[in-house]
Structure formats: C-alpha cells, structure tokens
Write a protein that holds these residues in place. Structure first.
Motif, PDB file in Angstrom:
ATOM      1  N   VAL A   1       0.977  -1.496  -0.005  1.00  0.00           N
ATOM      2  CA  VAL A   1       0.393  -0.474  -0.243  1.00  0.00           C
ATOM      3  C   VAL A   1       1.757   1.395  -0.029  1.00  0.00           C
ATOM      4  CG1 VAL A   1      -0.135  -0.016   2.228  1.00  0.00           C
ATOM      5  CG2 VAL A   1      -2.183   0.671   1.449  1.00  0.00           C
ATOM      6  N   ASP A   2       1.958   1.255   0.505  1.00  0.00           N
ATOM      7  CA  ASP A   2       2.781   2.108   0.550  1.00  0.00           C
ATOM      8  C   ASP A   2       3.573   2.903  -0.465  1.00  0.00           C
ATOM      9  OD1 ASP A   2       3.150   1.938   3.963  1.00  0.00           O
ATOM     10  OD2 ASP A   2       4.150   0.452   3.538  1.00  0.00           O
TER      11      ASP A   2
ATOM     12  N   GLY B   1       0.368   7.272  -5.969  1.00  0.00           N
ATOM     13  CA  GLY B   1      -0.933   7.827  -7.043  1.00  0.00           C
ATOM     14  C   GLY B   1      -1.784   7.156  -7.230  1.00  0.00           C
ATOM     15  N   LEU B   2      -1.452   5.498  -7.267  1.00  0.00           N
ATOM     16  CA  LEU B   2      -2.787   4.821  -7.445  1.00  0.00           C
ATOM     17  C   LEU B   2      -3.845   4.810  -7.049  1.00  0.00           C
ATOM     18  CD1 LEU B   2      -0.503   1.542  -8.610  1.00  0.00           C
ATOM     19  CD2 LEU B   2      -1.530   3.069 -10.080  1.00  0.00           C
TER      20      LEU B   2
ATOM     21  N   LEU C   1       5.083   9.035   4.372  1.00  0.00           N
ATOM     22  CA  LEU C   1       4.626   7.617   4.159  1.00  0.00           C
ATOM     23  C   LEU C   1       5.188   6.919   5.020  1.00  0.00           C
ATOM     24  CD1 LEU C   1       4.512   7.752   0.214  1.00  0.00           C
ATOM     25  CD2 LEU C   1       3.354   8.924   1.677  1.00  0.00           C
ATOM     26  N   HIS C   2       4.629   5.483   4.883  1.00  0.00           N
ATOM     27  CA  HIS C   2       4.695   4.578   5.779  1.00  0.00           C
ATOM     28  C   HIS C   2       3.858   4.366   6.999  1.00  0.00           C
ATOM     29  CE1 HIS C   2       8.839   2.595   3.389  1.00  0.00           C
ATOM     30  NE2 HIS C   2       7.660   3.489   2.667  1.00  0.00           N
TER      31      HIS C   2
ATOM     32  N   GLY D   1       0.411   6.741   7.964  1.00  0.00           N
ATOM     33  CA  GLY D   1       0.674   6.923   6.287  1.00  0.00           C
ATOM     34  C   GLY D   1      -0.161   7.177   5.258  1.00  0.00           C
ATOM     35  N   VAL D   2      -1.798   7.093   6.139  1.00  0.00           N
ATOM     36  CA  VAL D   2      -2.506   7.140   5.218  1.00  0.00           C
ATOM     37  C   VAL D   2      -2.996   8.688   5.153  1.00  0.00           C
ATOM     38  CG1 VAL D   2      -3.041   4.852   4.982  1.00  0.00           C
ATOM     39  CG2 VAL D   2      -3.894   5.836   6.507  1.00  0.00           C
TER      40      VAL D   2
END
Ligand SMILES: NC(=O)c1ccc[n+]([C@@H]2O[C@H](COP(=O)([O-])OP(=O)(O)OC[C@H]3O[C@@H](n4cnc5c(N)ncnc54)[C@H](OP(=O)(O)O)[C@@H]3O)[C@@H](O)[C@H]2O)c1
Length: 333
Positions: free
Chosen positions: A42-43, A49-50, A62-63, A92-93
């Motif tokens: 997911v990171d 950018g998906l 991130l992470h 990270g979200v």
C-alpha cells in the motif's frame, strides 16, 4: 525534525529529505521516536498515486508500520510511558503522518509494546501484515484446529504470518510458493506442505491433498484474477478470504459451491477512526505469540536506511525480494 517526504506522486525519485516541524500530540496520542519502518504494497500504491484518495496531504510522510521509543505522551495516555518500546501501523494514510521521519504521532489505540526478543527492524515488519492475517484468519474465517487451510503467497508479507497463525491454532497448513527456496522457507515457518503453483495446477493439488474435496479455508493474498483459483480450491460451503479484490470477478463458483467470501481491509480503523483499540489489542496478542515462539518475522537480508527509501521501494517493486523489507531511521548517506 528530519523526514523523507513526497510532494507529488510518482516513481522512486519522488522521495525527498525535508525539515518539518515536530508534530504536536493530542490527549490520546503519543510521540514516537522512530527506529524503523517497513514497506507494504500500500505504501508503494500511495507513492505511485494509485490510491490518491487515501494518501496523506503533501508534503506527505508515507509508511504506516513503525517501531520506536515513546518520546512524549498525551494527557490521557495511561497504558504507555516515555521510554517504552512500541510498534504499530499508525499512519502514512489520509490525515495521519507516516513513519519516514524522526518522530511519528500515533493514536495510542493503534500501538502495543514491542516484542522484547525482536530487533526494531524485525518488529517494524510485523504490524500491518499481522493485523491483516489476524483479521482474515482468526476473526473472519474463525480458523479451527484440524481444518485444512490453503495460504496463497506463503512467503509474502501477509502470507508468512497467516501460515504461522494457522499453525498456532492447530490447522493443517498448505502454502503456495514459486520456487524450491521459498518452499523451504514456508516449511521452516511451520507449513505442513509447500505447493509450487507454477508446477502444480489447482485441480492437481486439490486432488492430491484434499481427495478432490477442497480446502476448508483459502486465504488469497494474491487476489484479483487469482480469486478464481481460490474459489476453485475451496471445498463446498468453504471460506475464502481476500486482501485484494479490486477487480470484476465472475461469482459463479462462489454461488455454485456455497462459498463465503471475506474481504479484509485493515486500513479502515485508521481511515474512519473506527475501533482502533482492536488493532492495538491484536498487536499485543501478536507480541505474546512472538515471545512464545509461535510467530517470527521473515526479514529480507538487504537492510536500508530512510535516506535509501526510493531504492528500497524499487527493490520491493522488482518482485525479486523475499521477505519483508525494513528500513532503519537514518537520514544521512
Ligand atoms: N486489504 C488489506 O487490508 C490488505 C492488507 C495487506 C496487504 N494487502 C494487499 O495484499 C497483497 C499482498 O500483500 P503482501 O504484503 O503479502 O505482499 P507481498 O509480500 O508482495 O506478497 C505477495 C505474495 O504473492 C505471491 N504471488 C504473486 N503472484 C502470485 C500468483 N500468481 N500466484 C500465487 N502467488 C503469487 C508472491 O510470492 P511467490 O514468489 O510465491 O509468487 C508473494 O509472496 C497486496 O496486493 C497488498 O496490497 C491488502
């Protein structure tokens, strides 16, 4: 504080060292001095950018996975104190900074005390994949001793923990792999049988290991089109768990075999601020299982520093890495 952040989506080169203010903590949060993180698919999807809708705002740190030491606690925190070694999947979200920084703020409900017997690097590989494997096998499939469980992706991040949890419960564990080397790894993790999916068809291994009946539970960490293999491998009225279902699939087999399909999405507590306490509880249980010798992380032998995160992402994307890729909190070459 020093951080490695992105200001746009893109390839491995979007990561940039930056100086960012140390974030303030709220009453139910802790400030973690980050020691290590690990890479989850997911990171990479967020960086690319998906899945932009779940990305943190730019500049984005991130992470989600973190292992580290508590530096400060909010007014209402009673379970943890300064100096405690902790781990979790805690950001990270969207709305939550990640671990690629000197410090990370974490909701206290999302973390647990780190297993003492593991290094920080080993510990940082566990949170996201352990929570996912737990939610799939223990909560959704309610795996029982003696059941035949097939794990697709036995040496993968989620898969290698799923193998060990299923074994801990007392199930008969079958795990798919793509090579002899990976077969040895899953057998060492406790799987009863390693199945090379490149050499053996679903019909062949269902016949050989289940007398044509199918597996009680199929945990599919590959997903999408592989879901059809998972449906085929499950027994009548059996259970399939998926972590990847971002595709259109024919549900005919699901219907004709009376299967139950569970879809796990472990980011929900972070994204929706819902039942976060449960993730901290799972990680406490996992730490106990580590100390009791039931769960051990599969760490990739290449070690990276935060400054090398772009290279580490490229390595993860190459598909040649075995085991989880961990990164140490260091910001200089
Ligand atoms: N929904 C959620 O909450 C959640 C949580 C965690 C992960 N995920 C998703 O679940 C997936 C797996 O995550 P992960 O961290 O376990 O990834 P991973 O470490 O890359 O593991 C994936 C495994 O799948 C195996 N594989 C690849 N293609 C295959 C095929 N055609 N047939 C059988 N096995 C195949 C690979 O090993 P081989 O060498 O054996 O092919 C690899 O070990 C990712 O897409 C991730 O985004 C979702």
């Amino acid at each position: 504080m020093k951080a490695i952040a992105i200001e746009q989506f893109g390839d491995k080169n979007v990561f940039q060292p930056m100086d960012i203010s140390i974030p303030c903590i709220e009453a139910n949060q802790v400030l973690i001095r980050v020691a290590a993180t690990s890479i989850n698919p997911v990171d990479i999807k967020i960086r690319q950018g998906l899945v932009a809708d779940i990305a943190p705002d730019f500049p984005a740190i991130l992470h989600g996975d973190v292992a580290g030491v508590i530096e400060a606690v909010g007014n209402e925190v009673t379970k943890f104190k300064v100096g405690d070694e902790v781990y979790g999947c805690a950001g990270g979200v969207k709305g939550m900074g990640g671990a690629l920084a000197e410090y990370m703020v974490a909701d206290v409900d999302l973390i647990a005390h780190k297993p003492k017997s593991l290094s920080m690097l080993e510990t940082a590989t566990l949170p996201l994949v352990s929570i996912t494997a737990w939610e799939g096998l223990i909560d959704r499939a309610k795996v029982q001793a003696g059941q035949k469980v097939l794990i697709y992706g036995g040496t993968g991040g989620v898969g290698h923990i799923a193998v060990q949890l299923a074994k801990w419960v007392g199930a008969e564990v079958y795990a798919t792999v793509s090579s002899e080397e990976k077969a040895d790894i899953v057998l060492n993790l406790g799987a009863d049988v390693a199945i090379n999916y490149r050499q053996t068809s679903v019909e062949e291994f269902v016949a050989e290991y289940t007398n044509d009946c199918g597996f009680d539970i199929v945990f599919d960490t590959v997903g999408n089109d592989n879901l059809q293999n998972a449906f085929q491998a499950a027994k009548l009225n059996g259970t399939v768990i998926s972590t990847v279902s971002l595709s259109k699939q024919d549900l005919t087999l699901l219907h004709s075999k009376g299967l139950t399909l569970h879809l796990v999405y472990m980011l929900i507590p972070m994204l929706w601020n819902s039942n976060r306490t449960y993730h901290g509880q799972i990680l406490s249980r996992v730490a106990d299982l580590v100390e009791a010798g039931h769960v051990h992380p599969l760490l990739n032998s290449k070690l990276f520093s935060f400054i090398d995160v772009g290279t580490a992402h490229a390595y993860a994307e190459s598909g040649t890495a075995t085991g989880k890729i961990a990164l140490k909190a260091a910001f200089n070459d």
